[in-house]
Design a protein around this motif. Structure first.
Motif, PDB file in Angstrom:
ATOM      1  N   LEU A  76       0.840  -1.192   0.000  1.00 17.27           N
ATOM      2  CA  LEU A  76       0.000   0.000   0.000  1.00 17.27           C
ATOM      3  C   LEU A  76       0.877   1.244   0.000  1.00 17.27           C
ATOM      4  N   ALA A  77       0.622   2.118  -0.953  1.00 17.32           N
ATOM      5  CA  ALA A  77       1.469   3.300  -1.109  1.00 17.32           C
ATOM      6  C   ALA A  77       1.155   4.322  -0.032  1.00 17.32           C
ATOM      7  N   ARG A  78       2.107   5.188   0.231  1.00 21.52           N
ATOM      8  CA  ARG A  78       1.898   6.286   1.163  1.00 21.52           C
ATOM      9  C   ARG A  78       2.725   7.468   0.696  1.00 21.52           C
ATOM     10  N   HIS A  79       2.366   8.635   1.185  1.00 20.42           N
ATOM     11  CA  HIS A  79       3.072   9.850   0.810  1.00 20.42           C
ATOM     12  C   HIS A  79       3.343  10.654   2.073  1.00 20.42           C
ATOM     13  N   THR A  80       4.515  11.246   2.136  1.00 21.85           N
ATOM     14  CA  THR A  80       4.889  12.064   3.290  1.00 21.85           C
ATOM     15  C   THR A  80       4.635  13.528   2.994  1.00 21.85           C
ATOM     16  N   ASP A  81       3.977  14.194   3.925  1.00 19.79           N
ATOM     17  CA  ASP A  81       3.810  15.646   3.829  1.00 19.79           C
ATOM     18  C   ASP A  81       5.120  16.279   4.282  1.00 19.79           C
ATOM     19  N   ASN A  82       6.026  16.509   3.336  1.00 19.17           N
ATOM     20  CA  ASN A  82       7.372  16.947   3.685  1.00 19.17           C
ATOM     21  C   ASN A  82       7.383  18.286   4.417  1.00 19.17           C
ATOM     22  N   MET A  83       6.499  19.193   4.022  1.00 25.09           N
ATOM     23  CA  MET A  83       6.458  20.498   4.684  1.00 25.09           C
ATOM     24  C   MET A  83       6.088  20.344   6.161  1.00 25.09           C
ATOM     25  N   GLU A  84       5.089  19.522   6.437  1.00 26.13           N
ATOM     26  CA  GLU A  84       4.669  19.329   7.827  1.00 26.13           C
ATOM     27  C   GLU A  84       5.737  18.594   8.618  1.00 26.13           C
ATOM     28  N   ALA A  85       6.422  17.628   7.979  1.00 27.90           N
ATOM     29  CA  ALA A  85       7.490  16.890   8.658  1.00 27.90           C
ATOM     30  C   ALA A  85       8.650  17.819   9.013  1.00 27.90           C
ATOM     31  N   LEU A  86       9.048  18.681   8.078  1.00 27.82           N
ATOM     32  CA  LEU A  86      10.126  19.634   8.347  1.00 27.82           C
ATOM     33  C   LEU A  86       9.714  20.625   9.431  1.00 27.82           C
TER      34      LEU A  86
END
Length: 677
Positions: free
Chosen positions: A351-361
């Motif tokens: 199952l694919a997933r995507h990271t919210d890079n802005m929120e993670a940073l």
């Protein structure tokens, strides 16, 4: 006043069921056993072993194993980082503070960037480094750092081993059993969901139901991972279980697609609803097969060969029935499989997933700022208990930066710390000072922990509070070897812990997490970017990969209170996913060079013109819908059956795109959203 509430029958011990007693006894014994082993091994702070046993107290075998592996890996990584950072920077307080804040900020970013056990390992790497490194700021001999690191890692491993031993002695329900039960429950619920969505109504109840179904299917992926670790049988069947999850997502897409066609079908047959209800009843029967289903839906077969709308609905309904019956067979097969049974299933990606890079940073930066704030205050005041404040600030920053509601979590933690301060004062200076051996204290601790575990299970609304009380109780009671009863030190440490969390709360208040409207805009932008890629000649993601990625994005705002943000994220996800399925069907339709293939290419080109990463242009969308309707009407009168099949596929595309007529102009989604149902 209801006096029956105070009856002995309502006490947590009498109300508890057998599984609740098993869970409470297993975790209570594991925590006491970990404390006892660490104490008699002469570890200086054995209460961390008890805390470690509490942290890995998951209700299933697979959860304990997978989290234990992540905890060991994270603890070793955190201990290594603490040794390197403190060993090189301890003589310079500012350099030490900035280095530790950077490491913890990185761990926070990694927690948001990864998922499952990897994220858990980075959480442990963050606050294990804090537990080891921050207490040594008051140590004059830096050689003690290695001893402290060894002791903390040993305590963590002792807690994990004690939890594992008790899981073997008092095992819980099998992860595989829970997964199979969840698959069967969701399989049956998909029929209820279809009955709800295939009604002509449009309301928030339908949207919420669709969000819940998506979230529950994705949550079962965690059960699959736990089952993978619990028994080799499920490791052999992992490909099939992953395939079943993809099939349930595909059925959810088919249900949504059929809903769009029903809402855009001007004159469906009068008996459509009755046949659908009879079909759903038949599919729910364990003995349902293709023949019995075909007999029920036969009256709904299109009579007019030029009615492309009826043909499109008929073909999609048959497709849903075929998916459902095949999934039913696979679920029965995996339920009745032996440990050595092997299946040959179609290959499906994870199952694919995507990271919210802005929120993670942003989360990593906020952790860095929170620790810098607490450390600056500690350096300025030269308070001996600053290490306790830094430790709790680090733990709360790493744990709650990725929480859906960090302010509620931090507020709950503050309440927990205040309650534990009062409780630990009574226990330490009222009870522990009067006992001379550990076994005497365990006679008090074991019933207390068991009762708290029962209350956590029996009071779901306060489960978070009880869970935090259990986990943090060890660090407040602070059973040491030899025991220390210093009231001034006790008061300073507890006050520092509370102030550390309070300053973290202040940092979260200033550097607030991104609003749900902004998150929705970013997720929608990623959905559109992925859809543009789907329109290319060689997409990076296959159909099933993009489907699971869309549902991952949609599930990210399940707990949001921003109704409009959730509504438009769901709408964009459903529309783009339905269009993506049509595009893949058009590609696989027929490969030839006659005019019909050119019509197919024109339809895909129209989608490229109307959709971009920035959104939908209203005028091109309107023109595209008119052109697609014209193509459908033209192909419907064509003498070739293939042309009429193509008309039905294109009409599905028209139904999906029509939902975006209410979309706001590019660049304004989320800032100004028209609240259309």
């Amino acid at each position: 006043m209801n006096l029956s509430a105070f009856s002995w029958r309502n006490t947590p011990w009498i109300k508890a069921t057998r599984p609740q007693w098993r869970y409470a006894l297993r975790n209570g014994i594991a925590m006491c056993l970990a404390l006892m082993v660490a104490y008699y091994l002469n570890l200086d702070e054995p209460y961390w072993a008890m805390t470690s046993a509490a942290v890995v107290s998951f209700p299933t075998v697979g959860g304990v194993i997978s989290k234990s592996l992540g905890r060991v890996a994270g603890s070793l990584l955190g201990a290594t980082a603490a040794l390197i950072i403190a060993g090189h920077t301890l003589n310079d307080p500012w350099l030490f503070l900035l280095s530790m804040a950077t490491w913890l900020g990185f761990c926070t970013w990694a927690c948001a960037h990864f998922t499952n056990n990897v994220a858990y390992a980075f959480q442990l790497a963050g606050y294990t480094a804090a537990i080891i490194a921050f207490p040594v700021i008051n140590v004059l001999d830096t050689t003690e750092l290695w001893d402290i690191a060894q002791a903390r890692v040993c305590e963590v491993i002792i807690g994990i081993l004690c939890g594992g031993v008790m899981m073997m002695i008092l095992p819980s329900t099998s992860d595989g059993t829970a997964l199979i039960a969840a698959l069967k429950t969701m399989h049956a619920r998909l029929l209820e969901h279809a009955s709800l969505l295939w009604q002509p109504d449009t309301n928030d109840e339908i949207r919420l139901a669709h969000e819940k179904v998506i979230g529950q299917i994705l949550t079962m992926n965690l059960l699959r991972i736990q089952a993978f670790w619990s028994h080799y049988r499920f490791r052999r069947q992992n490909a099939l279980l992953n395939y079943l999850l993809h099939q349930q997502l595909r059925m959810t897409s088919a249900i949504s697609s059929l809903r769009r066609m029903l809402l855009n079908w001007p004159n469906p047959p009068e008996n459509t609803r009755e046949i659908i209800e009879a079909l759903l009843v038949e599919l729910a029967r364990p003995t349902a097969d293709f023949y019995s289903v075909a007999r029920i839906i036969a009256p709904l077969a299109p009579v007019d060969e030029y009615d492309y709308r009826h043909r499109a609905f008929w073909q999609r309904l048959r497709y849903f029935c075929r998916l459902y019956l095949l999934s039913s067979r696979w679920i029965r097969a995996v339920e009745n499989a032996t440990p050595i049974t092997e299946f040959s299933v179609p290959q499906s990606p994870a199952l694919a997933r995507h990271t919210d890079n802005m929120e993670a940073l942003w989360s990593g930066f906020r952790t860095f700022c929170a620790l810098t704030l607490v450390g600056t205050w500690g350096i300025a005041t030269q308070w001996d208990s600053t290490s306790a404040a830094l430790t709790l600030a680090a733990i709360s920053s790493v744990l709650y930066s990725v929480s859906p509601s960090p302010f509620n979590s931090l507020t709950l933690l503050l309440r927990t710390l205040i309650l534990l301060s009062l409780f630990s004062f009574v226990v330490m200076f009222g009870l522990m000072v009067q006992i001379t051996d550990l076994w005497q204290f365990l006679l008090f601790l074991f019933p207390l922990l068991t009762t708290m575990q029962l209350l956590k299970l029996q009071m779901p609304k306060l489960a978070g509070l009880w869970g935090q009380l259990i986990v943090f109780m060890g660090s407040f009671i602070a059973v040491t070897n030899p025991p220390v009863y210093d009231f001034a030190n006790f008061l300073n440490d507890n006050l520092a812990k509370i102030l550390g969390v309070a300053l973290t709360w202040l940092a979260f208040a200033v550097l607030r997490p991104g609003s749900d409207a902004r998150k929705s805009r970013r997720h929608i932008r990623e959905l559109r970017r992925g859809f543009v890629d789907q329109l290319s000649r060689k997409p990076h993601l296959r159909e099933s990969e993009y489907e699971s990625l869309v549902y991952h994005h949609v599930s990210q705002l399940n707990n949001s209170q921003d109704v409009l943000a959730r509504r438009w994220l769901l709408r964009w996800g459903v529309v783009l996913l339905n269009c993506s399925h049509v595009v893949w069907q058009l590609r696989a339709w027929e490969t030839r060079s006659d005019p019909l293939a050119q019509v197919r290419d024109i339809c895909i080109a129209l989608l490229r013109d109307v959709m971009s990463e920035r959104g939908v242009q209203q005028r091109p969308l309107e023109a595209t819908l008119v052109e697609l309707q014209r193509i459908c009407d033209t192909l419907a009168r064509h003498h070739l059956p293939a042309a009429r099949d193509l008309a039905s596929i294109i009409w599905r595309l028209h139904c999906s795109l029509s939902q975006l007529e209410q979309a706001p102009p590019p660049g304004t989604i989320g800032d100004h959203i028209t609240p259309q149902a």
